[in-house]
Scaffold this motif. Structure first.
Motif, PDB file in Angstrom:
ATOM      1  N   GLY A  48       0.829  -1.183   0.160  1.00  0.00           N
ATOM      2  CA  GLY A  48      -0.015  -0.010   0.001  1.00  0.00           C
ATOM      3  C   GLY A  48       0.881   1.357   0.073  1.00  0.00           C
ATOM      4  O   GLY A  48       0.047   2.401   0.136  1.00  0.00           O
ATOM      5  N   ALA A  49       2.146   1.101  -0.059  1.00  0.00           N
ATOM      6  CA  ALA A  49       2.802   2.457  -0.077  1.00  0.00           C
ATOM      7  C   ALA A  49       2.697   3.263  -1.281  1.00  0.00           C
ATOM      8  O   ALA A  49       2.840   4.492  -1.398  1.00  0.00           O
ATOM      9  CB  ALA A  49       4.378   2.086   0.034  1.00  0.00           C
ATOM     10  N   CYS A  50       2.129   2.783  -2.232  1.00  0.00           N
ATOM     11  CA  CYS A  50       2.165   3.365  -3.565  1.00  0.00           C
ATOM     12  C   CYS A  50       0.789   3.599  -3.982  1.00  0.00           C
ATOM     13  O   CYS A  50       0.489   4.137  -4.889  1.00  0.00           O
ATOM     14  CB  CYS A  50       2.562   2.313  -4.634  1.00  0.00           C
ATOM     15  N   THR A  51       0.111   3.851  -2.610  1.00  0.00           N
ATOM     16  CA  THR A  51      -1.687   4.116  -2.954  1.00  0.00           C
ATOM     17  C   THR A  51      -1.889   5.371  -3.425  1.00  0.00           C
ATOM     18  O   THR A  51      -1.018   6.761  -2.840  1.00  0.00           O
ATOM     19  CB  THR A  51      -2.383   3.870  -1.702  1.00  0.00           C
ATOM     20  N   SER A 111      -5.365   5.838   1.488  1.00  0.00           N
ATOM     21  CA  SER A 111      -6.433   4.665   1.914  1.00  0.00           C
ATOM     22  C   SER A 111      -7.175   5.305   2.907  1.00  0.00           C
ATOM     23  O   SER A 111      -8.109   5.239   2.729  1.00  0.00           O
ATOM     24  CB  SER A 111      -5.530   3.808   2.419  1.00  0.00           C
ATOM     25  N   ALA A 112      -6.794   6.328   3.733  1.00  0.00           N
ATOM     26  CA  ALA A 112      -7.760   6.806   4.822  1.00  0.00           C
ATOM     27  C   ALA A 112      -8.666   7.639   4.460  1.00  0.00           C
ATOM     28  O   ALA A 112     -10.049   7.690   4.398  1.00  0.00           O
ATOM     29  CB  ALA A 112      -6.827   7.441   5.758  1.00  0.00           C
ATOM     30  N   VAL A 113      -8.221   8.581   3.348  1.00  0.00           N
ATOM     31  CA  VAL A 113      -8.974   9.613   2.614  1.00  0.00           C
ATOM     32  C   VAL A 113      -9.861   8.677   1.770  1.00  0.00           C
ATOM     33  O   VAL A 113     -11.222   9.324   1.803  1.00  0.00           O
ATOM     34  CB  VAL A 113      -8.107  10.606   1.776  1.00  0.00           C
ATOM     35  N   ASN A 134      -2.298  -1.557   3.786  1.00  0.00           N
ATOM     36  CA  ASN A 134      -1.264  -0.800   4.059  1.00  0.00           C
ATOM     37  C   ASN A 134      -0.353  -1.215   5.292  1.00  0.00           C
ATOM     38  O   ASN A 134      -0.715  -1.029   6.421  1.00  0.00           O
ATOM     39  CB  ASN A 134      -2.120   0.630   4.398  1.00  0.00           C
ATOM     40  N   LEU A 135       0.647  -1.682   4.805  1.00  0.00           N
ATOM     41  CA  LEU A 135       1.395  -2.071   6.004  1.00  0.00           C
ATOM     42  C   LEU A 135       1.941  -0.881   6.439  1.00  0.00           C
ATOM     43  O   LEU A 135       2.676   0.075   5.888  1.00  0.00           O
ATOM     44  CB  LEU A 135       2.788  -3.004   5.522  1.00  0.00           C
ATOM     45  N   CYS A 136       2.477  -1.024   7.865  1.00  0.00           N
ATOM     46  CA  CYS A 136       3.401   0.021   8.680  1.00  0.00           C
ATOM     47  C   CYS A 136       4.465  -0.765   9.333  1.00  0.00           C
ATOM     48  O   CYS A 136       4.127  -1.152  10.306  1.00  0.00           O
ATOM     49  CB  CYS A 136       2.720   1.143   9.577  1.00  0.00           C
ATOM     50  N   ARG A 137       5.736  -0.738   8.825  1.00  0.00           N
ATOM     51  CA  ARG A 137       6.461  -1.445   9.530  1.00  0.00           C
ATOM     52  C   ARG A 137       7.061  -0.842  10.836  1.00  0.00           C
ATOM     53  O   ARG A 137       7.455  -1.660  11.747  1.00  0.00           O
ATOM     54  CB  ARG A 137       7.959  -1.639   8.495  1.00  0.00           C
TER      55      ARG A 137
END
Ligand code: FES
Ligand code: FES
Lengths: 156, 727
Positions: A48-51, A111-113, A134-137
Motif C-alpha cells: 500500500g505504500a504506492c496508493t 487509503s484513509a481519505v 497498508n503495511l506500516c513496519r
C-alpha cells in the motif's frame, strides 16, 4: 515495448509523458514526473505504500499500468490536501503525530481519505478492512486508527 | 578519479583478519576549519550543534539518523530547553559525517546511531551546547543594554530586561552573540526548571511526512543520474560465472550493464527500465562456494551443539550439583528463526564522484564506518567522502550495515562506470528480503531446579547462534569467545538464583550474513528466560509476578516496572472472560535492555479453532528522565507492534541455500487488524535518560506466549507462533 505519449491528469494538471504504456503509474509519478511522495514498497500490491486515487478510488499505483490511468483523475499525496477530506486527514495525522519513519504514510493517508470519502463514520472494523492493505513496519497502527476517527469527527 | 589528499593519513582503518576494525585518530583542526568555512557570517553558530539565524530560526544539528524513532525531535528538545527557545522556532538539520564533532559518545570515536543511544549519549552534550548559546545571547544583551546579566530573563526565544521594558529576540541578538567569547563553563538547569523536557511537543518531521515532501534516498534525483537494479546471486556465496547483457541492452532506456562483485548491475534512466533490464539479463552463476543451508538441518546441528558445553558467559555456584540435588527439575528448548528487518524503504544509496572526492546520499546509520568503506574502495581519505544523511524509511538495525553491503555495492557500480554519472542503487523488495544481514537464528536450552519449597536453586542456559559483532566495527564486544550481544539479557539475568551457568556456542561457518535487529540479543534472550521463568513459577505453584518480585530484591528498577505494570494491568483482578468458546489469558514479562527497564502484561483471546489475538498490552517503562513522553509512547506502540509481528508470523528460512521468502506475501509483517491496544506507564525518574527505541521490543513475545499458555495450557517454544495453537 516502445514509448508512447500518454496524457495524464495528476492533481488537476494535465501532464504528457513519453513512456512504455505498461510502465506502472508509480514509476511514472516518481521518476518521470518527480512526484516522489508516492512510495515504492513491494511492487506487488502487498504493502500500500504506492496508493493513489484514480477517480476517487484508492489504487495501488505499482500495479496499475500508466495506460490505465489515461483519462482518469489521479490524485497523489502531493495534491490530496487540496480536498476537504485530505486536509482533515493530514491535520489529524499531524495532531496525533502518527508518523515515525514516514515512508508508508503517504499510502496510509491516501487509503484513509478514500475510506472517509465513502464512509464518514467508519467503525474500527471498517478501518481494519479499508487499511488492511497498508503495511506500516514502524507499526503506527494505534495512531492511524485514532487519527482516522479524529478526522471523521472533524468532518462531521 | 581524484587523488587522495596527503597529510590526512593519520585517520586510518585497519583491515583485520576478521573484518574491518576501527583505529582512528582525529584531525581536530580539519573539522574546525570546515565548520568555519560553512558558517554564514551573519549567523550565530556557537558550536557544532546549533545555529541561530537573523531570521530568528534556531537550527539544531542532529548527529543521529532519523529513522522514525523521533530522535530529531528529542535532540532538538534538549537544545531548546537549555537555550530557552520557543519550540516553534526550532528546526532540525542532519549533521555531516564528521566523527571529530559528531561521534556517538557511547561508541567512542565513531559517528553512528544504534543501541538506543541517541538521547543517552547526547544528553549532556546538547544541554551544554544549548546553555552555552544562551549564555552568549545573554552576554550580547548585557553589552547592548548595559544592564547586569542576572537582570535578564530568557523565555520562549526572547530576552527581556523587565525593569526597562527592553526585549530582543534571538534573531535580533544573533550577530552580536556571535562576537561573544564561548563560555568555558555553563550552568545547566535543574530538572524541576525544565519547561520543554517532559512535555508532549509536536514532532519536527510530522508535516513533511504527511504531505509527501519528506525526502528519502529513494527520492533523490540528480542531473544525469542513472538508476541501478542488480541481479544478485540466488544463494549467498555464489558468484557471476558469465552473463549475457544483450537482452537487457535491447530495452529502450537501458544505458549500461556492468559486472560487480555482488552480481550484475543494469543502469537506466529510471527505476522501472532498470528493473526490466535486470529481469531480462541472462546470468550464469558459479555456485561452487554457494551456501547450501537448510533451516531444518541447521536447527538439528544447533541442537547437537547444545549437548556439549559452550564458552561460559556466567558461572555462579555449582549449577550441575544443584540440579542433581533439586527436588524438581525442568528443561525447555527454544528455537528462533532468522528475521529480516524489512524496512518499508528497501536499502538504497546514491553516490556521485566529484573532483574532490565523493558525495553520497542515504539513510546513513554508521557514517564513520561507511566513510571508511567508501574511502577504501575509491582510494580516498575518509573525510573526502561526504555523506548527506537523509531520512531513513525505517531501519531496525539494517542500515547500520556490517561491511556496508548496499553502500559498497553502489560504489562498485559507480567505479565500474568510472564515475561518469551519479548512481542510485535501488534494491527492490526481493533484493532487500533476500539480501541477508538477518537477525541470526538461535537455539536455546534451559534447565532449572526447584527445591522442596519451590525456590529456584539452579539455572543453566545454553545458547547456540551466530555472532552479530563478528566482522563488524564492534568486534571488541567479543571477549573470550563470547559475543556480548549474543548473551545480553541472559548473562545478566537479574533473578537471585544461587547456582547459575550461562554458556554459548558460536558456530562460525554458517555462511548467512547476520546483523543487529531491533533489540539485538534481547530479541531471543528475553523470550527464553521470561518464558522459562513463567513455566517455573507455574511448576512452583506461584503467581508469576510475585515469584519474580521475590527474586528481584537486588534489582529495584526491574521490580519497579514489574510492580507498576501489574498494578495498572489489574493483575490481581480476574481477567474478563471471553465470549462462548473463547479462552482468555494474561501473561507478563520484564526485561532490561540498553539500560532501560520494561515490563509488559499482554492479554490474549484464543478462539476454539486456535486462532488468537492480542487484545491489550500494558507497558511500564523506566528509561530515566523522559525527554518527550509522546515519543516514548510512540516507540512503545511501535516496539510492541514490531515485536508482535515477529512473534506471530516472521521467519526467514532456507531450503538448499535459497531464501524461501521474497516479498510481503511470504514474509508478512503485522497489519492493522492485529495491532493490540497499548497503554504506557512511565516510572518517574531523575536518572539520566536511557534509550527507548529497542527496549520495548524485548518483553513482548514472552508476555504474549505466557498469556497464550495461561489461556490454553500450551507453551509455544518455537517462534514464530504461526499455527502452533491450531494443532
Ligand atoms: S508498492 Fe504498491 S502495494 Fe507495495
Ligand atoms: S511510519 Fe515507518 S513504515 Fe509506517
Amino acid at each position: 515495448m516502445g514509448h508512447f505519449m500518454i496524457t495524464l491528469n495528476i492533481n488537476g494538471e494535465e501532464k504528457s509523458v513519453a513512456v512504455a504504456p505498461d510502465t506502472p503509474l508509480l514509476w511514472v509519478l516518481r521518476d518521470t514526473l518527480q512526484l516522489t511522495g508516492t512510495k515504492y514498497g513491494c511492487g506487488m500490491s502487498l504493502c500500500g505504500a504506492c496508493t493513489v486515487h484514480m477517480d476517487g478510488q484508492a489504487v495501488r499505483s505499482c500495479s496499475t499500468p500508466v495506460s490505465a490511468a489515461a483519462g482518469a483523475k489521479v490524485i497523489t499525496i502531493e495534491g490530496v490536501g487540496e480536498g476537504v477530506t485530505g486536509k482533515a486527514v493530514q491535520q489529524a495525522w499531524q495532531g496525533l503525530d502518527v508518523v515515525q519513519c514516514g515512508y508508508c504514510q503517504s499510502g496510509q493517508i491516501m487509503s484513509a481519505v478514500a475510506l472517509l470519502d465513502g464512509n464518514r463514520t467508519p467503525t474500527d472494523a471498517d478501518i481494519d478492512q479499508a487499511m488492511g492493505g497498508n503495511l506500516c513496519r514502524c507499526a503506527t497502527y494505534v495512531r492511524i486508527r485514532a487519527a482516522i476517527h479524529d478526522a471523521a469527527r472533524s468532518l462531521a | 578519479m581524484t587523488r587522495p589528499i596527503e597529510n590526512h593519513s593519520r585517520r586510518r582503518f585497519l583491515k583485520g583478519a576478521a573484518g574491518l576494525t576501527l583505529a582512528i585518530y582525529f584531525p581536530w583542526s580539519f573539522a574546525q576549519n570546515a565548520a568555519k568555512r560553512e558558517a554564514p557570517a551573519a549567523t550565530f553558530e556557537p558550536n557544532a550543534f546549533l545555529r541561530i539565524g537573523e531570521d530568528n530560526a534556531v537550527t539544531v544539528i542532529a548527529k543521529h539518523l532519523e529513522m522514525g524513532q523521533g530522535t530529531y525531535t528529542g535532540l532538538a528538545t534538549i537544545v531548546a530547553e537549555e537555550l530557552d527557545a520557543d519550540w516553534s522556532q526550532v528546526r532540525v538539520e542532519s549533521a555531516p559525517a564528521d566523527a571529530s564533532r559528531y561521534n556517538n559518545l557511547n561508541w567512542g570515536p565513531m559517528q553512528g546511531t544504534g543501541g538506543s543511544s541517541a538521547i543517552a549519549n547526547s544528553w549532556e552534550q546538547l544541554r551544554q551546547a544549548g546553555a552555552a548559546a544562551r549564555a552568549m545571547l545573554v552576554a550580547a544583551a548585557v553589552q547592548r543594554w548595559q544592564v547586569p546579566a542576572d537582570s535578564i530573563t530568557v523565555a520562549e526565544g526572547v530576552l527581556r530586561h523587565t525593569a526597562s521594558g527592553r526585549q530582543a529576540s534571538f534573531g535580533e541578538l544573533a550577530r552580536a552573540a556571535a562576537e561573544q567569547p564561548v563560555p568555558e563553563q555553563v550552568r545547566l538547569k535543574k530538572p524541576s526548571d525544565f519547561k520543554l523536557i517532559g512535555q508532549r511537543l509536536a514532532r519536527k518531521d510530522s508535516a513533511e511526512k504527511t504531505n509527501g515532501s519528506a525526502i528519502y534516498t529513494q527520492d533523490i534525483h540528480l542531473p544525469d543520474m542513472l538508476t541501478a537494479v542488480v541481479a544478485h546471486p540466488p544463494r549467498f556465496g555464489a558468484m557471476v560465472a558469465s552473463y549475457d547483457a544483450e537482452p537487457a541492452l535491447a530495452i529502450d532506456g537501458v544505458v549500461e550493464v556492468v559486472a560487480i562483485p555482488t552480481g550484475v548491475a543494469v543502469l537506466a534512466r529510471d527505476t522501472w527500465t532498470a528493473k526490466r533490464g535486470r529481469d531480462a539479463l541472462r546470468v550464469e552463476w558459479n555456485e561452487s562456494a554457494a551456501l547450501r543451508l537448510s533451516s531444518a538441518r541447521a536447527f538439528e546441528q544447533f541442537r547437537a551443539l547444545a549437548e556439549t558445553p559452550g564458552n561460559v558467559a556466567r558461572e555462579e555456584g555449582d549449577s550441575e550439583a544443584a540440579l542433581g540435588s533439586a527436588a524438581r527439575t525442568l528443561e525447555a528448548e527454544y528455537d528462533f528463526p532468522y528475521l529480516a528487518h524489512a524496512a518499508m524503504e528497501p536499502m538504497n544509496c546514491v553516490i556521485r564522484l566529484n573532483g574532490e572526492g565523493c558525495d553520497t546520499w542515504f539513510g546513513a546509520q554508521m557514517q564513520t564506518h561507511d566513510q571508511a568503506v567508501l574511502a577504501e574502495l575509491f582510494g580516498l581519505e575518509p573525510e573526502q567522502v561526504r555523506i548527506h544523511t537523509l531520512y531513513a524509511g525505517g531501519s531496525f538495525g539494517r542500515r547500520a550495515s556490517k561491511g556496508g553491503d548496499y553502500i559498497l555495492e553502489t560504489a562498485h557500480i559507480v567505479k565500474a562506470i568510472d564515475g561518469r554519472a551519479p548512481v542510485k542503487l535501488v534494491w527492490l523488495r526481493e533484493d532487500d528480503m533476500q539480501g541477508g544481514n538477518y537477525r541470526p537464528m538461535f537455539h536455546h536450552r534451559l534447565r532449572a531446579g526447584l527445591d522442596a519449597q519451590g525456590q529456584l536453586v539452579a539455572w543453566q542456559h545454553r545458547l547456540v547462534g551466530q555472532s552479530v559483532a563478528a566482522g563488524s566495527p564492534f568486534e571488541g564486544a567479543i571477549q573470550n569467545g563470547i559475543d556480548a550481544t549474543s548473551v545480553e539479557g541472559a548473562a545478566n539475568l537479574p533473578y537471585a538464583i544461587p547456582n547459575m551457568r550461562v554458556d554459548l556456542h558460536t558456530p562460525g561457518d554458517i555462511g548467512v550474513p547476520v546483523q543487529w535487529w531491533r533489540a539485538v540479543g534481547s530479541t531471543h534472550t528475553a523470550f527464553s528466560t521470561e518464558c522459562f521463568i513463567d513455566e517455573l513459577a507455574q511448576a512452583a505453584g506461584q503467581d508469576p509476578v510475585a515469584w519474580r518480585l521475590a527474586m528481584l530484591e537486588a534489582h529495584p528498577r526491574h521490580a519497579g516496572v514489574l510492580k507498576l505494570v501489574a498494578e495498572k494491568a489489574g493483575w490481581s483482578q480476574p481477567l474478563e472472560s471471553g465470549k462462548n468458546g473463547e479462552r482468555r489469558g494474561r501473561g507478563v514479562a520484564v526485561h532490561e535492555a540498553f539500560g532501560s527497564f520494561v515490563a509488559q502484561v499482554a492479554e490474549v483471546t484464543v478462539e476454539s479453532d486456535g486462532r488468537y489475538r492480542v487484545d491489550r498490552v500494558v507497558c511500564a517503562v523506566d528509561c530515566g528522565i523522559v525527554v518527550n513522553p509522546d515519543v516514548v509512547l510512540a516507540q512503545v506502540e511501535g516496539g510492541v507492534g514490531f515485536a508482535l509481528s515477529a512473534a506471530m508470523n516472521e521467519a526467514i528460512t532456507f531450503t538448499d541455500g535459497n531464501v524461501d521468502q521474497s516479498n510481503f506475501h511470504d514474509y508478512s509483517p503485522l497489519r492493522i487488524a492485529d495491532m493490540p491496544r497499548v497503554e504506557l506507564h512511565i516510572v518517574p525518574s531523575t536518572a539520566a535518560p536511557t534509550g527507548i527505541g529497542e527496549p520495548p521490543v524485548a518483553p513482548l513475545a514472552p508476555a504474549v506466549v505466557n498469556a497464550l499458555a495461561a489461556a490454553t495450557g500450551k507453551r509455544v517454544r518455537r517462534l514464530p507462533i504461526g499455527q502452533q495453537l491450531s494443532g
